[in-house]
Motif scaffolding. Structure first.
Motif, PDB file in Angstrom:
ATOM      1  N   LYS A 182      -4.345  -0.114  -6.800  1.00  0.00           N
ATOM      2  CA  LYS A 182      -5.812  -0.158  -6.768  1.00  0.00           C
ATOM      3  C   LYS A 182      -6.399   0.687  -5.640  1.00  0.00           C
ATOM      4  CE  LYS A 182      -6.956  -3.082 -10.101  1.00  0.00           C
ATOM      5  NZ  LYS A 182      -7.911  -2.741 -11.187  1.00  0.00           N
ATOM      6  N   LYS A 183      -5.507   1.316  -4.850  1.00  0.00           N
ATOM      7  CA  LYS A 183      -5.926   2.170  -3.730  1.00  0.00           C
ATOM      8  C   LYS A 183      -6.778   1.395  -2.710  1.00  0.00           C
ATOM      9  CE  LYS A 183      -5.619   6.696  -5.984  1.00  0.00           C
ATOM     10  NZ  LYS A 183      -4.560   6.282  -6.896  1.00  0.00           N
ATOM     11  N   VAL A 184      -6.375   0.172  -2.438  1.00  0.00           N
ATOM     12  CA  VAL A 184      -7.039  -0.647  -1.420  1.00  0.00           C
ATOM     13  C   VAL A 184      -6.332  -0.420  -0.091  1.00  0.00           C
ATOM     14  CG1 VAL A 184      -7.619  -2.991  -0.689  1.00  0.00           C
ATOM     15  CG2 VAL A 184      -7.733  -2.370  -3.110  1.00  0.00           C
ATOM     16  N   ALA A 185      -7.074  -0.007   0.917  1.00  0.00           N
ATOM     17  CA  ALA A 185      -6.503   0.191   2.249  1.00  0.00           C
ATOM     18  C   ALA A 185      -6.306  -1.153   2.945  1.00  0.00           C
ATOM     19  CB  ALA A 185      -7.414   1.087   3.083  1.00  0.00           C
ATOM     20  N   LEU A 186      -5.367  -1.186   3.878  1.00  0.00           N
ATOM     21  CA  LEU A 186      -5.058  -2.399   4.633  1.00  0.00           C
ATOM     22  C   LEU A 186      -5.174  -2.080   6.114  1.00  0.00           C
ATOM     23  CD1 LEU A 186      -3.880  -5.334   3.994  1.00  0.00           C
ATOM     24  CD2 LEU A 186      -1.673  -4.376   4.705  1.00  0.00           C
ATOM     25  N   THR A 187      -5.915  -2.908   6.845  1.00  0.00           N
ATOM     26  CA  THR A 187      -6.074  -2.681   8.288  1.00  0.00           C
ATOM     27  C   THR A 187      -5.124  -3.562   9.073  1.00  0.00           C
ATOM     28  OG1 THR A 187      -8.432  -2.273   7.923  1.00  0.00           O
ATOM     29  CG2 THR A 187      -7.706  -2.528  10.190  1.00  0.00           C
ATOM     30  N   SER A 188      -4.279  -2.926   9.864  1.00  0.00           N
ATOM     31  CA  SER A 188      -3.400  -3.639  10.786  1.00  0.00           C
ATOM     32  C   SER A 188      -4.173  -3.954  12.061  1.00  0.00           C
ATOM     33  CB  SER A 188      -2.184  -2.772  11.132  1.00  0.00           C
ATOM     34  OG  SER A 188      -1.439  -3.349  12.183  1.00  0.00           O
TER      35      SER A 188
ATOM     36  N   ALA B 235       5.539   1.473   0.750  1.00  0.00           N
ATOM     37  CA  ALA B 235       5.244   1.515  -0.690  1.00  0.00           C
ATOM     38  C   ALA B 235       4.165   2.544  -1.030  1.00  0.00           C
ATOM     39  CB  ALA B 235       4.807   0.131  -1.169  1.00  0.00           C
ATOM     40  N   GLY B 236       3.667   3.245  -0.016  1.00  0.00           N
ATOM     41  CA  GLY B 236       2.659   4.277  -0.254  1.00  0.00           C
ATOM     42  C   GLY B 236       1.242   3.828  -0.020  1.00  0.00           C
ATOM     43  N   GLY B 237       1.067   2.635   0.556  1.00  0.00           N
ATOM     44  CA  GLY B 237      -0.278   2.143   0.834  1.00  0.00           C
ATOM     45  C   GLY B 237      -0.914   2.829   2.021  1.00  0.00           C
ATOM     46  N   LEU B 238      -2.249   2.879   2.024  1.00  0.00           N
ATOM     47  CA  LEU B 238      -2.981   3.468   3.146  1.00  0.00           C
ATOM     48  C   LEU B 238      -3.173   2.386   4.210  1.00  0.00           C
ATOM     49  CD1 LEU B 238      -4.430   5.954   4.325  1.00  0.00           C
ATOM     50  CD2 LEU B 238      -6.549   5.066   3.316  1.00  0.00           C
ATOM     51  N   LEU B 239      -2.292   2.392   5.201  1.00  0.00           N
ATOM     52  CA  LEU B 239      -2.396   1.465   6.325  1.00  0.00           C
ATOM     53  C   LEU B 239      -3.204   2.129   7.428  1.00  0.00           C
ATOM     54  CD1 LEU B 239      -1.326  -1.360   7.345  1.00  0.00           C
ATOM     55  CD2 LEU B 239       0.390  -0.044   8.613  1.00  0.00           C
ATOM     56  N   VAL B 240      -4.249   1.445   7.878  1.00  0.00           N
ATOM     57  CA  VAL B 240      -5.077   1.941   8.973  1.00  0.00           C
ATOM     58  C   VAL B 240      -4.989   0.940  10.122  1.00  0.00           C
ATOM     59  CG1 VAL B 240      -6.594   3.195   7.401  1.00  0.00           C
ATOM     60  CG2 VAL B 240      -7.173   0.855   8.067  1.00  0.00           C
TER      61      VAL B 240
ATOM     62  N   ASN C 249     -11.052  -2.192   1.202  1.00  0.00           N
ATOM     63  CA  ASN C 249     -10.237  -2.376   2.397  1.00  0.00           C
ATOM     64  C   ASN C 249     -10.058  -3.879   2.632  1.00  0.00           C
ATOM     65  OD1 ASN C 249     -10.778  -1.333   5.912  1.00  0.00           O
ATOM     66  ND2 ASN C 249      -8.909  -1.853   4.865  1.00  0.00           N
ATOM     67  N   LEU C 250      -8.919  -4.255   3.175  1.00  0.00           N
ATOM     68  CA  LEU C 250      -8.648  -5.644   3.541  1.00  0.00           C
ATOM     69  C   LEU C 250      -8.212  -5.688   4.995  1.00  0.00           C
ATOM     70  CD1 LEU C 250      -6.710  -6.547   0.294  1.00  0.00           C
ATOM     71  CD2 LEU C 250      -8.923  -7.527   0.963  1.00  0.00           C
ATOM     72  N   GLU C 251      -8.749  -6.659   5.735  1.00  0.00           N
ATOM     73  CA  GLU C 251      -8.511  -6.717   7.182  1.00  0.00           C
ATOM     74  C   GLU C 251      -7.364  -7.661   7.548  1.00  0.00           C
ATOM     75  OE1 GLU C 251     -10.231  -4.629   9.294  1.00  0.00           O
ATOM     76  OE2 GLU C 251     -10.921  -3.875   7.353  1.00  0.00           O
ATOM     77  N   HIS C 252      -6.755  -7.370   8.696  1.00  0.00           N
ATOM     78  CA  HIS C 252      -5.743  -8.236   9.333  1.00  0.00           C
ATOM     79  C   HIS C 252      -4.407  -8.250   8.611  1.00  0.00           C
ATOM     80  CE1 HIS C 252      -9.004  -9.448  11.854  1.00  0.00           C
ATOM     81  NE2 HIS C 252      -9.638 -10.092  10.883  1.00  0.00           N
ATOM     82  N   GLY C 253      -4.010  -7.107   8.067  1.00  0.00           N
ATOM     83  CA  GLY C 253      -2.736  -7.092   7.369  1.00  0.00           C
ATOM     84  C   GLY C 253      -2.752  -8.130   6.262  1.00  0.00           C
TER      85      GLY C 253
END
Length: 476
Positions: free
Chosen positions: A298-304, A365-370, A250-254
């Motif tokens: 890589k199926k890395v989620a992104l946190t907004s 693009a199909g990313g998992l945005l949380v 997961n990566l934080e802050h968009g």
């Protein structure tokens, strides 16, 4: 004799299960004061339902809750209300799932002299999160993990009010910044030892911070993934691409923390030019498109976390209207800062809008945005109020209300691996949902009109909880 023993064992197990189930619904008088609905069977009738799946909303629906779970969802004419159920007429109102927010903290910005610092808010913030519809949160970085773990336990025992919590260990950060409350490690061996120590004590997530290196992340990935635990990061020394290659979840802050576009960036060095590199990058750049494709692959989620970056000019002092939640001294501080920054944040406005666009591109693009809120920064972001504001800002970014709610519910549950239990209003799921007096599809700000927040089928009075915490944030 053997049959008698088997019956005795079975009876004991059943009694144990009943006792455990009953105990889970026991609350202290201090908690009961804020419970509005506690019947074993509840019928929420004639509601508009935005179920969190992303499907279009349905009108005139009945949702049945029984013993803490959703048992039926359907048209009012097709769902039979059981005799003895508590019936709540929801005409003109909307039901959404309980929010699943993944960048929350139990602390607030409290400077130490001239230094940035943060202080624990163990009483006010859990209450405010639940009042604001968040029934599940991840604390994305802890300063008092032992306190967070104790609060999680006490909420589960009915002694405190708050959401279910996925507790993140102390930050994994190399010595670099003078923030007294911030945990630091010295190299990958220390990072690995820290991960093992806090995993053994009940932390279920880990967070890399700005000066952590590639070796640090690799050590944490090795230890955490062996336990099926996940790692997120607010990065700087590491690029998003490097972190994804190593195995971050997961990566934080968009994209606000992405150092991928800094010219001639040195490995493992946090460069001060991150902000300028993002300001120079065009919204529809091939470089960003390439990074997004790589992260999705890589199926890395992104946190907004749009709330913590919201500009000052022409916007609220405290996001979501929570100025009165602060103690008087903090109200004065935030109001003064807000006034000083009016018409002086044009660069922040530009970058904020770019980040909104990039988050939407990632989602499309199909990313998992949380979603999350990050109640730190300048002090304008407060638990509960900011959770509702985050949904509004997603709509400002171009998401439909239905999409924004999905990002803030099912997507968070999916990341946590709990999508079969929470995140949507569907039969068989846990009874986590929010009753809103209005229609967020007609006006997204009506999401602020929360009346009842159901957690495990127990309905808490949102308005009363917010009222109880006015003038308290900054004390505890």
């Amino acid at each position: 004799m053997k049959n008698f023993a088997r019956r005795l064992t079975l009876t004991t197990c059943l009694l144990g299960s009943v006792t455990a189930a009953a105990y889970a619904q026991q609350f202290t008088p201090q908690v009961q004061e804020f419970i509005k609905v506690s019947a074993p069977v509840v019928a929420l009738t004639d509601a508009k339902v935005i179920d969190g799946t992303g499907r279009p909303a349905l009108l005139h629906q009945t949702v049945l809750l029984q013993n803490g779970r959703i048992t039926q969802v359907g048209a009012i004419k097709k769902v039979k209300v059981p005799a003895g159920a508590q019936v709540i007429n929801c005409a003109g109102k909307t039901l959404i799932p309980g929010l699943v927010m993944l960048h929350e903290h139990l602390y607030y910005t409290m400077p130490v002299g001239g230094y940035f610092n943060i202080a624990q808010m163990p009483y006010s913030f859990p209450r405010l999160y639940l009042a604001g519809g968040a029934t599940t949160i991840r604390t994305a970085g802890s300063i008092e993990p032992q306190t967070d773990l104790a609060i999680k336990r006490m909420i589960g025992e009915g002694k405190l009010i708050g959401p279910d919590m996925d507790v993140t260990a102390p930050y994994i950060e190399e010595p670099s910044m003078d923030i007294p409350a911030l945990n630091t490690v010295k190299g990958p061996e220390d990072a690995a030892a820290t991960t093992k120590y806090w995993a053994d004590r009940g932390c279920t997530s880990f967070k890399m911070y700005m000066h952590a290196t590639r070796a640090d992340l690799a050590a944490v990935v090795r230890e955490a993934h062996a336990r099926n635990l996940k790692i997120t990061g607010h990065l700087c020394a590491l690029t998003y691409r490097e972190a994804a290659e190593i195995g971050i979840d997961n990566l934080e802050h968009g994209f606000m923390a992405s150092s991928d576009f800094v010219p001639n960036k040195a490995p493992d060095v946090c460069d001060n030019n991150v902000r300028q590199s993002l300001l120079r990058l065009p919204v529809n750049s091939p470089e960003m498109t390439s990074l997004i494709k790589f992260l999705v692959g890589k199926k890395v989620a992104l946190t907004s976390t749009l709330t913590v970056f919201e500009p000052y000019t022409g916007r609220e002092v405290v996001l979501g209207g929570g100025l009165e939640a602060l103690i008087p001294q903090m109200q004065e501080r935030e109001t003064a800062t807000w006034k000083q920054n009016q018409q002086r944040d044009t660069a922040s406005v530009r970058l904020f809008k770019k980040n909104m666009a990039w988050e939407k591109q990632f989602y499309d693009a199909g990313g998992l945005l949380v979603a999350g809120t990050d109640p730190t920064g300048a002090g304008r972001t407060i638990a509960g109020y900011s959770n509702r504001r985050q949904i509004e800002l997603l709509v400002e970014a171009g998401f439909t209300p239905v999409q924004a709610i999905k990002v803030s519910t099912l997507n968070g549950a999916t990341y946590l691996g709990r999508e079969k239990e929470i995140g949507t209003i569907e039969a068989g799921k846990q009874g986590d949902l929010v009753l809103i007096n209005g229609d967020p599809e007609k006006d997204i700000q009506q999401v602020r009109q929360m009346e009842i927040v159901f957690k495990n089928g127990v309905g808490f009075d949102s308005v009363k909880l917010f009222e109880s915490m006015k003038g308290k944030v900054g004390l505890n």
